[in-house]
Motif scaffolding. Structure first.
Motif, short mmCIF file in Angstrom:
data_model
loop_
_atom_site.label_atom_id
_atom_site.label_comp_id
_atom_site.label_asym_id
_atom_site.label_seq_id
_atom_site.Cartn_x
_atom_site.Cartn_y
_atom_site.Cartn_z
N LEU A 122 38.36 -27.14 -9.53
CA LEU A 122 36.92 -27.42 -10.11
C LEU A 122 36.41 -28.60 -10.11
O LEU A 122 35.14 -28.85 -10.62
CB LEU A 122 37.22 -26.41 -12.04
N VAL A 123 37.16 -29.47 -10.27
CA VAL A 123 36.47 -30.85 -10.95
C VAL A 123 35.38 -31.23 -9.01
O VAL A 123 35.22 -31.59 -8.81
CB VAL A 123 37.54 -32.07 -10.36
N ARG A 124 36.54 -30.92 -7.85
CA ARG A 124 36.08 -31.16 -6.74
C ARG A 124 34.79 -30.23 -6.45
O ARG A 124 34.04 -30.92 -5.73
CB ARG A 124 37.23 -30.79 -5.51
N ARG A 125 34.44 -29.18 -6.66
CA ARG A 125 33.35 -28.93 -6.85
C ARG A 125 32.09 -28.94 -7.38
O ARG A 125 31.11 -29.79 -6.93
CB ARG A 125 33.42 -27.27 -7.56
N GLN A 126 31.94 -29.41 -8.62
CA GLN A 126 31.58 -30.04 -9.68
C GLN A 126 31.26 -31.68 -8.54
O GLN A 126 29.76 -32.20 -8.81
CB GLN A 126 32.32 -31.19 -10.96
N ARG A 127 32.05 -32.65 -7.90
CA ARG A 127 32.18 -33.54 -6.85
C ARG A 127 31.22 -33.31 -5.95
O ARG A 127 30.13 -34.19 -5.53
CB ARG A 127 33.22 -34.35 -6.81
N ARG A 128 31.33 -32.02 -5.60
CA ARG A 128 30.39 -32.01 -4.41
C ARG A 128 29.69 -31.73 -4.56
O ARG A 128 28.07 -31.98 -4.02
CB ARG A 128 31.43 -30.25 -3.34
N ALA A 129 28.70 -31.15 -5.76
CA ALA A 129 27.50 -30.29 -5.87
C ALA A 129 26.60 -31.62 -6.44
O ALA A 129 25.72 -31.78 -6.21
CB ALA A 129 27.73 -29.79 -7.27
N THR A 130 27.50 -32.59 -6.81
CA THR A 130 27.09 -33.94 -7.27
C THR A 130 26.30 -35.00 -5.61
O THR A 130 25.88 -35.54 -5.74
CB THR A 130 27.05 -35.12 -8.41
N LYS A 131 27.31 -34.52 -5.19
CA LYS A 131 27.24 -35.18 -3.76
C LYS A 131 26.00 -36.03 -3.47
O LYS A 131 25.66 -37.08 -2.74
CB LYS A 131 28.67 -35.48 -2.90
N VAL A 132 25.55 -34.88 -3.11
CA VAL A 132 24.29 -34.97 -2.40
C VAL A 132 23.12 -35.69 -3.49
O VAL A 132 22.26 -36.84 -2.39
CB VAL A 132 23.38 -32.99 -2.44
N GLU A 133 23.43 -35.87 -4.23
CA GLU A 133 22.47 -36.55 -5.62
C GLU A 133 22.69 -37.94 -5.25
O GLU A 133 21.42 -38.97 -5.56
CB GLU A 133 22.12 -35.94 -6.62
N VAL A 134 23.33 -38.19 -5.17
CA VAL A 134 23.99 -39.85 -5.61
C VAL A 134 23.74 -40.41 -4.02
O VAL A 134 24.04 -41.64 -4.47
CB VAL A 134 26.19 -39.25 -5.37
N GLY A 135 23.65 -40.35 -3.17
CA GLY A 135 23.52 -41.02 -2.18
C GLY A 135 24.12 -41.99 -1.63
O GLY A 135 24.47 -43.17 -1.75
N GLY A 136 25.18 -41.66 -1.52
CA GLY A 136 26.15 -42.85 -0.47
C GLY A 136 26.96 -43.17 -1.94
O GLY A 136 27.98 -43.95 -1.52
N VAL A 137 26.95 -43.39 -3.31
CA VAL A 137 27.54 -44.03 -4.16
C VAL A 137 28.86 -42.95 -5.02
O VAL A 137 29.10 -41.78 -4.64
CB VAL A 137 26.80 -44.20 -5.15
#
Length: 140
Positions: free
Chosen positions: A18-33
């Protein structure tokens, strides 16, 4: 019947997923942070005031030199800014910039939306039970 160790392992694996899914979902928005840099931004946000580099390092559980490196990168991305500490001219304060605040807002919204999608599988009563159980496990 599962042994307690098997149950613990299954729960740990599900939570990790679940944590990995959350990170994948936000990775696009984070812009490399990176996740580590996001921790710095969240720590500054939760502080509700600029922090000295040494305070930031302590709260993150890292050495001051590492905090300096991360802050350098975040400052170059215009997500944080350094300011002299008016109480001690030898110290530097670090604060979020408007761009840093905007990034955190976007990430939180994206994370929340991803969680809403997951939670739609559960009834409101099940969601309430899940929250109650997670709160119980999170209590120190």
């Amino acid at each position: 019947m599962n042994a307690p160790d098997d149950t613990a392992e299954q729960i740990a694996a599900r939570l990790d997923g679940l944590v990995r899914r959350q990170r994948r979902a936000t990775k696009v928005e984070v812009g490399g942070v990176t996740h580590g840099r996001m921790r710095v931004l969240r720590t500054l946000d939760h502080a509700d005031r600029p922090l000295r580099l040494s305070e930031l390092a302590t709260q993150l559980g890292i050495v001051p030199r590492s905090a300096t490196s991360v802050v350098d990168d975040l400052e170059a991305a215009d997500l944080v800014a350094r300011h002299p500490d008016p109480a001690d001219r030898r110290a530097t304060l670090v604060a979020l910039t408007p761009a840093g605040i905007d990034l955190l807002t976007t990430v939180r919204r994206t994370r929340r939306d991803a969680m809403v999608t997951l939670l739609d599988r559960l009834t409101p009563a099940e969601q309430s039970t899940l929250l109650r159980l997670l709160n119980r496990l999170a209590d120190d």
